[in-house]
Design an enzyme around this catalytic site. Structure first.
Site, mmCIF file in Angstrom:
data_model
loop_
_atom_site.group_PDB
_atom_site.id
_atom_site.type_symbol
_atom_site.label_atom_id
_atom_site.label_comp_id
_atom_site.label_asym_id
_atom_site.label_seq_id
_atom_site.Cartn_x
_atom_site.Cartn_y
_atom_site.Cartn_z
ATOM 1 N N HIS A 136 -9.705 0.978 4.783
ATOM 2 C CA HIS A 136 -8.423 1.222 5.458
ATOM 3 C C HIS A 136 -8.629 2.235 6.587
ATOM 4 O O HIS A 136 -9.435 3.161 6.456
ATOM 5 C CB HIS A 136 -7.383 1.743 4.461
ATOM 6 C CG HIS A 136 -6.001 1.760 5.030
ATOM 7 N ND1 HIS A 136 -5.564 2.757 5.866
ATOM 8 C CD2 HIS A 136 -4.991 0.876 4.921
ATOM 9 C CE1 HIS A 136 -4.320 2.479 6.242
ATOM 10 N NE2 HIS A 136 -3.940 1.343 5.680
ATOM 11 N N SER A 165 3.483 -1.774 10.446
ATOM 12 C CA SER A 165 4.927 -1.787 10.716
ATOM 13 C C SER A 165 5.605 -3.100 10.320
ATOM 14 O O SER A 165 6.502 -3.584 11.016
ATOM 15 C CB SER A 165 5.206 -1.466 12.192
ATOM 16 O OG SER A 165 4.740 -0.167 12.505
ATOM 17 N N GLY A 199 2.112 2.994 10.619
ATOM 18 C CA GLY A 199 2.716 4.265 10.264
ATOM 19 C C GLY A 199 3.848 4.705 11.172
ATOM 20 O O GLY A 199 4.200 4.035 12.140
ATOM 21 N N GLY A 239 3.037 -0.958 4.299
ATOM 22 C CA GLY A 239 3.030 0.466 3.963
ATOM 23 C C GLY A 239 4.435 0.971 3.695
ATOM 24 O O GLY A 239 4.998 0.735 2.622
ATOM 25 N N ASN A 297 0.878 -1.180 0.000
ATOM 26 C CA ASN A 297 0.000 0.000 0.000
ATOM 27 C C ASN A 297 0.907 1.219 0.000
ATOM 28 O O ASN A 297 1.480 1.574 1.025
ATOM 29 C CB ASN A 297 -0.889 -0.031 1.254
ATOM 30 C CG ASN A 297 -1.786 1.194 1.339
ATOM 31 O OD1 ASN A 297 -1.834 2.003 0.400
ATOM 32 N ND2 ASN A 297 -2.485 1.337 2.454
ATOM 33 N N TRP A 298 1.028 1.839 -1.166
ATOM 34 C CA TRP A 298 1.931 3.001 -1.283
ATOM 35 C C TRP A 298 1.331 4.250 -0.633
ATOM 36 O O TRP A 298 1.996 5.253 -0.498
ATOM 37 C CB TRP A 298 2.224 3.296 -2.751
ATOM 38 C CG TRP A 298 3.098 2.289 -3.439
ATOM 39 C CD1 TRP A 298 3.664 1.165 -2.888
ATOM 40 C CD2 TRP A 298 3.516 2.319 -4.817
ATOM 41 N NE1 TRP A 298 4.405 0.508 -3.840
ATOM 42 C CE2 TRP A 298 4.328 1.182 -5.021
ATOM 43 C CE3 TRP A 298 3.283 3.187 -5.880
ATOM 44 C CZ2 TRP A 298 4.905 0.898 -6.275
ATOM 45 C CZ3 TRP A 298 3.847 2.913 -7.116
ATOM 46 C CH2 TRP A 298 4.653 1.779 -7.308
ATOM 47 N N LYS A 299 0.044 4.189 -0.291
ATOM 48 C CA LYS A 299 -0.663 5.363 0.254
ATOM 49 C C LYS A 299 -0.475 6.558 -0.694
ATOM 50 O O LYS A 299 -0.513 6.348 -1.898
ATOM 51 C CB LYS A 299 -0.196 5.621 1.682
ATOM 52 C CG LYS A 299 -0.345 4.355 2.547
ATOM 53 C CD LYS A 299 -0.149 4.571 4.011
ATOM 54 C CE LYS A 299 -0.359 3.250 4.752
ATOM 55 N NZ LYS A 299 -0.219 3.367 6.198
ATOM 56 N N GLU A 318 -7.035 4.685 7.522
ATOM 57 C CA GLU A 318 -6.821 6.094 7.160
ATOM 58 C C GLU A 318 -8.026 6.670 6.423
ATOM 59 O O GLU A 318 -8.258 7.878 6.464
ATOM 60 C CB GLU A 318 -5.520 6.226 6.345
ATOM 61 C CG GLU A 318 -4.302 6.019 7.237
ATOM 62 C CD GLU A 318 -3.059 5.513 6.528
ATOM 63 O OE1 GLU A 318 -3.010 5.554 5.281
ATOM 64 O OE2 GLU A 318 -2.130 5.053 7.225
ATOM 65 N N GLU A 325 -5.292 -4.848 10.587
ATOM 66 C CA GLU A 325 -4.306 -3.789 10.777
ATOM 67 C C GLU A 325 -4.662 -2.998 12.029
ATOM 68 O O GLU A 325 -5.464 -2.058 11.961
ATOM 69 C CB GLU A 325 -4.319 -2.822 9.584
ATOM 70 C CG GLU A 325 -3.853 -3.406 8.284
ATOM 71 C CD GLU A 325 -3.286 -2.328 7.363
ATOM 72 O OE1 GLU A 325 -2.151 -2.492 6.917
ATOM 73 O OE2 GLU A 325 -3.961 -1.328 7.112
HETATM 74 P P1 13P Z 1 2.994 0.744 7.703
HETATM 75 O O1 13P Z 1 3.554 -0.544 7.139
HETATM 76 O O2 13P Z 1 3.691 1.948 7.184
HETATM 77 O O3 13P Z 1 2.874 0.707 9.196
HETATM 78 O O4 13P Z 1 1.495 0.870 7.133
HETATM 79 C C1 13P Z 1 0.638 -0.202 7.258
HETATM 80 C C2 13P Z 1 -0.575 0.065 6.463
HETATM 81 O O5 13P Z 1 -1.382 0.893 6.795
HETATM 82 C C3 13P Z 1 -0.741 -0.707 5.212
HETATM 83 O O6 13P Z 1 -2.027 -0.564 4.714
#
Ligand code: 13P
Length: 249
Positions: free
Chosen positions: A95, A212, A171, A233, A8-10, A97, A165
């Site tokens: 998600h 993470s 994050g 992420g 997930n590149w966000k 977010e 998650e």
């Molecule tokens: P991180 O791997 O940066 O903690 O993010 C996880 C995430 O939200 C993947 O969708």
């Protein structure tokens, strides 16, 4: 079953050039990774650029969100049909977010239902914001599943994956990831709840871990944690880390 490894590149990277470099690195690594199904979820604007050209059979594109309608008057909206047309085969739904921006369970359910109907595989994200000693957080996950699973088209449930998650593990502000043992408990809990809600398919529902994930913990989540895959992420944005993670899986 092959492990499902999802990036997930966000809202990254900023340029087409960087997106292409990350994609090409995944393509190279995918060629040597026979036991892995790889899914890259870039920002939707990059999908069409990345889909062109050769692609190994175990490398797919996904999207990070979609509207709950196939078309119509929704300024800024991108429909699941459009995403499919430009190459996405998977869709992240719910998600944390997006939920933090106001997306409620009803909207998550509507998005997941339509996306499945329109031919996308859905990765439904669930997870609590904090963990408490008394196990109240389990109710959060149960409620998130109960609001969505019964609303999905039964014939398409084979195209559903759940990603656990925990928000506190996601994050740069996260202090830690979940533990493999902690995740395994969640996976079993999610499957039990799912089987109550949708019957037999729920018992075998693939459950991914996200939060993470990096080169150091990936192996433990897959072995001790028995994760069916991972949702990554930050570490998916570094060619070095991401390539290493693919190799480890
Ligand atoms: P991180 O791997 O940066 O903690 O993010 C996880 C995430 O939200 C993947 O969708």
């Amino acid at each position: 079953m092959k492990k499902l490894l999802v990036a997930n590149w966000k809202m990254n990277p900023i340029t087409v050039l960087e997106a292409r470099q990350l994609w090409l690195a995944s393509r190279r690594a995918a060629k040597g990774a026979r036991n892995v199904q790889l899914v890259i979820c870039p920002p939707a604007v990059f999908l069409q650029i990345l889909v062109s050209g050769e692609r190994p059979a175990n490398l797919w594109l996904g999207a990070q969100d979609a509207a709950a309608a196939a078309s119509g008057a929704e300024t800024g909206g991108i429909s699941p049909s459009m995403l499919r047309d430009v190459g996405a085969r998977y869709l992240l739904v719910g998600h944390s977010e997006r939920r933090a921006l106001g997306e409620d369970d009803a909207l998550v359910a509507a998005k997941a239902r339509l996306a499945l109907r329109l031919g996308l595989r859905v990765i439904l994200c669930v997870g609590e914001t904090k963990r408490d000693e008394r196990g109240e957080y389990l109710k959060v996950i149960q409620a998130q599943l109960a609001a969505v699973l019964p609303k999905l088209p039964r014939a398409m449930l084979g195209h559903l994956v759940v990603a656990y998650e925990p928000v506190w593990a996601i994050g740069a502000q996260a202090t830690e990831s979940d533990t493999p043992a902690g995740f395994l408990e969640q996976k079993l809990f999610i499957r039990r709840v799912a089987s109550q809600l949708i019957g037999r398919v729920g018992r075998h529902l693939p459950v991914l871990y996200g939060g993470s994930v990096d080169e150091l913990n990936v192996a433990d989540f897959l072995t001790a944690g028995e994760a069916d895959g991972l949702l990554v992420g930050r570490a998916s944005l570094s060619i070095k880390s991401w390539t290493k993670i693919i190799q480890l899986v």
